[in-house]
Design an enzyme around this catalytic site. Sequence first.
Site, PDB file in Angstrom:
ATOM      1  N   LYS A  99      28.785  21.978  53.777  1.00  0.00           N
ATOM      2  CA  LYS A  99      27.883  22.024  54.266  1.00  0.00           C
ATOM      3  C   LYS A  99      26.766  22.696  52.961  1.00  0.00           C
ATOM      4  O   LYS A  99      26.796  23.261  51.760  1.00  0.00           O
ATOM      5  CB  LYS A  99      28.323  23.977  55.019  1.00  0.00           C
ATOM      6  CG  LYS A  99      27.255  24.216  55.839  1.00  0.00           C
ATOM      7  CD  LYS A  99      27.570  23.501  57.085  1.00  0.00           C
ATOM      8  CE  LYS A  99      26.484  24.781  58.173  1.00  0.00           C
ATOM      9  NZ  LYS A  99      26.674  24.237  59.892  1.00  0.00           N
ATOM     10  N   VAL A 137      19.972  24.466  73.701  1.00  0.00           N
ATOM     11  CA  VAL A 137      21.030  24.599  74.475  1.00  0.00           C
ATOM     12  C   VAL A 137      21.402  24.229  75.795  1.00  0.00           C
ATOM     13  O   VAL A 137      21.803  24.338  76.768  1.00  0.00           O
ATOM     14  CB  VAL A 137      22.850  23.789  73.231  1.00  0.00           C
ATOM     15  CG1 VAL A 137      23.830  23.509  74.206  1.00  0.00           C
ATOM     16  CG2 VAL A 137      22.298  23.825  72.038  1.00  0.00           C
ATOM     17  N   GLY A 170      21.941  33.357  76.934  1.00  0.00           N
ATOM     18  CA  GLY A 170      20.925  32.529  76.004  1.00  0.00           C
ATOM     19  C   GLY A 170      20.413  31.066  76.631  1.00  0.00           C
ATOM     20  O   GLY A 170      21.406  29.779  76.681  1.00  0.00           O
ATOM     21  N   GLY A 216      18.696  29.387  75.047  1.00  0.00           N
ATOM     22  CA  GLY A 216      17.417  27.925  74.335  1.00  0.00           C
ATOM     23  C   GLY A 216      17.469  26.798  74.613  1.00  0.00           C
ATOM     24  O   GLY A 216      18.008  26.155  75.476  1.00  0.00           O
TER      25      GLY A 216
HETATM   26  P1  NAD Z   1      18.319  28.116  70.714  1.00  0.00           P
HETATM   27  O1  NAD Z   1      18.031  29.756  68.601  1.00  0.00           O
HETATM   28  O2  NAD Z   1      17.521  27.350  70.802  1.00  0.00           O
HETATM   29  O3  NAD Z   1      18.840  29.323  71.396  1.00  0.00           O
HETATM   30  C1  NAD Z   1      19.866  30.874  71.292  1.00  0.00           C
HETATM   31  C2  NAD Z   1      19.143  31.610  72.901  1.00  0.00           C
HETATM   32  O4  NAD Z   1      19.889  33.119  72.335  1.00  0.00           O
HETATM   33  C3  NAD Z   1      17.909  31.545  72.595  1.00  0.00           C
HETATM   34  O5  NAD Z   1      16.488  31.945  73.333  1.00  0.00           O
HETATM   35  C4  NAD Z   1      17.815  33.473  71.774  1.00  0.00           C
HETATM   36  O6  NAD Z   1      16.242  34.402  72.840  1.00  0.00           O
HETATM   37  C5  NAD Z   1      19.237  33.746  72.647  1.00  0.00           C
HETATM   38  N1  NAD Z   1      19.914  35.041  72.660  1.00  0.00           N
HETATM   39  C6  NAD Z   1      19.941  35.442  71.434  1.00  0.00           C
HETATM   40  N2  NAD Z   1      20.648  36.640  71.011  1.00  0.00           N
HETATM   41  C7  NAD Z   1      20.913  36.788  72.577  1.00  0.00           C
HETATM   42  C8  NAD Z   1      21.335  38.268  73.037  1.00  0.00           C
HETATM   43  N3  NAD Z   1      21.880  39.111  72.215  1.00  0.00           N
HETATM   44  N4  NAD Z   1      21.930  37.930  74.611  1.00  0.00           N
HETATM   45  C9  NAD Z   1      20.615  36.850  74.943  1.00  0.00           C
HETATM   46  N5  NAD Z   1      20.054  36.375  74.592  1.00  0.00           N
HETATM   47  C10 NAD Z   1      20.308  36.357  73.615  1.00  0.00           C
HETATM   48  O7  NAD Z   1      19.905  27.645  69.324  1.00  0.00           O
HETATM   49  P2  NAD Z   1      20.342  26.922  70.196  1.00  0.00           P
HETATM   50  O8  NAD Z   1      20.351  25.420  69.343  1.00  0.00           O
HETATM   51  O9  NAD Z   1      20.203  26.856  71.896  1.00  0.00           O
HETATM   52  O10 NAD Z   1      22.343  26.773  70.314  1.00  0.00           O
HETATM   53  C11 NAD Z   1      23.067  27.700  71.303  1.00  0.00           C
HETATM   54  C12 NAD Z   1      23.878  27.503  70.007  1.00  0.00           C
HETATM   55  O11 NAD Z   1      24.633  27.117  69.980  1.00  0.00           O
HETATM   56  C13 NAD Z   1      24.278  28.475  69.071  1.00  0.00           C
HETATM   57  O12 NAD Z   1      24.948  29.379  68.230  1.00  0.00           O
HETATM   58  C14 NAD Z   1      24.044  26.948  67.628  1.00  0.00           C
HETATM   59  O13 NAD Z   1      24.947  27.410  66.550  1.00  0.00           O
HETATM   60  C15 NAD Z   1      25.548  26.710  68.838  1.00  0.00           C
HETATM   61  N6  NAD Z   1      25.317  24.963  68.869  1.00  0.00           N
HETATM   62  C16 NAD Z   1      23.662  24.802  68.788  1.00  0.00           C
HETATM   63  C17 NAD Z   1      23.792  22.965  68.444  1.00  0.00           C
HETATM   64  C18 NAD Z   1      22.505  22.904  68.906  1.00  0.00           C
HETATM   65  O14 NAD Z   1      22.528  21.106  68.604  1.00  0.00           O
HETATM   66  N7  NAD Z   1      21.220  22.979  69.090  1.00  0.00           N
HETATM   67  C19 NAD Z   1      25.428  22.664  68.400  1.00  0.00           C
HETATM   68  C20 NAD Z   1      25.950  23.326  68.020  1.00  0.00           C
HETATM   69  C21 NAD Z   1      26.575  24.655  68.490  1.00  0.00           C
END
Ligand code: NAD
Length: 356
Positions: free
Chosen positions: A80, A187, A183, A185
Amino acid sequence: MSVFAQPDFASHEQVVFAADAATGLKAILAIHDTRRGPALGGCRYWAYGDEDAAIRDALRLSHGMTYKAAVADLPLGGGKSVILAPPGGDPGAKPDGLMAAMGRAVDRLGGRYIIAEDVGTSPADMAEIARETGHVVGLAPEDGGRGDPSPVTARGIFAGLRAAVAYRTGKDDLTGLTVAVQGLGHVGRALCGLLHEAGAGLVVTDLREAAVAEAVESLGARAADPHAILSEPVDVLAPCALGAVIDDTSVARLRAGIVAGAANNQLAEARHGLALRERGILYAPDYVLNAGGLIHVAADHFRHDADWVAGRLDGIAATLTEIFRRADRDGVATSAAADRLAEDRLREADAAALAA
Ligand code: NAD
């Protein structure tokens, strides 16, 4: 604190501090373990309060990548990198040449570390890095990459969540079950789509009201208060927002029988894995379940096709089931069983190297 005194340092192969006077680059590149292959891991651009915090983050995250790659059975190690952003630094407005300087730092490691995007970095940043080194993944399709890993991560979560339900209930079918998704977002929203198609009911929350309204409208989801989502009376809780959601307070309040979501580092502390077990809640360890993103970038790096990706995503379900069995056999938390599996695989890599 000295680097050697950092609790996470002991097992690292190599930690590099890189600087570039012209662009102001200050970065830490942490290679945790390359016994199974080159160390792949994202590059975080973040305004850390102090240098110790940046070192700690790089060490902790690279260690986690080793375990994630080993459990996903990928020929990769864990690494990392972090770039220390100025306080209030806007990730969208990095100094000119900063990422190119980071690319040169990566290149000097000769392929022992492969960089990817992470919090605060983007596919455009990876394209700038790619002008200086070939040891980069996560480029946009127009730059020759495979783009956003999130849909693949969501497919892996879905496969693993189904395996957890099957392990717990004996049913390989989500119809009639309810899943709470914290959440919406990249994923979380994609996961909701897959769950809806599979006949599951959804309870959703997000800090972005528009995202909640959209899921209610297009998927028939029920909206929940962000503060109440963890105690919703559902079959499965899928944390897809933040880390550390499973703590003393939430463990006591959870009403779901299964926790299976995307967020990294869901357990506030390792002991919360056991606390879930003691409450009879089946926890799908986060780094096992969310390996789809890593599988996506590994496919990019090794030039594998969609069938290989699909096979690896099925592998997430099979590995999880094995972890659930081992945890029950040994009476340990599923998170501990996952760590043991990763450590077994690292020892196998040692043994193979000795035999070669
Ligand atoms: P993202 O930033 O697109 O989505 C996160 C969502 O969570 C946002 O819509 C945000 O508004 C919401 N959020 C934040 N705080 C909140 C709360 N207290 N209550 C409710 N909603 C809340 O992120 P992502 O890419 O969808 O990833 C989500 C999680 O999965 C993260 O922890 C990330 O590290 C993990 N992850 C993502 C991937 C990937 O491929 N994107 C891979 C492995 C792990």
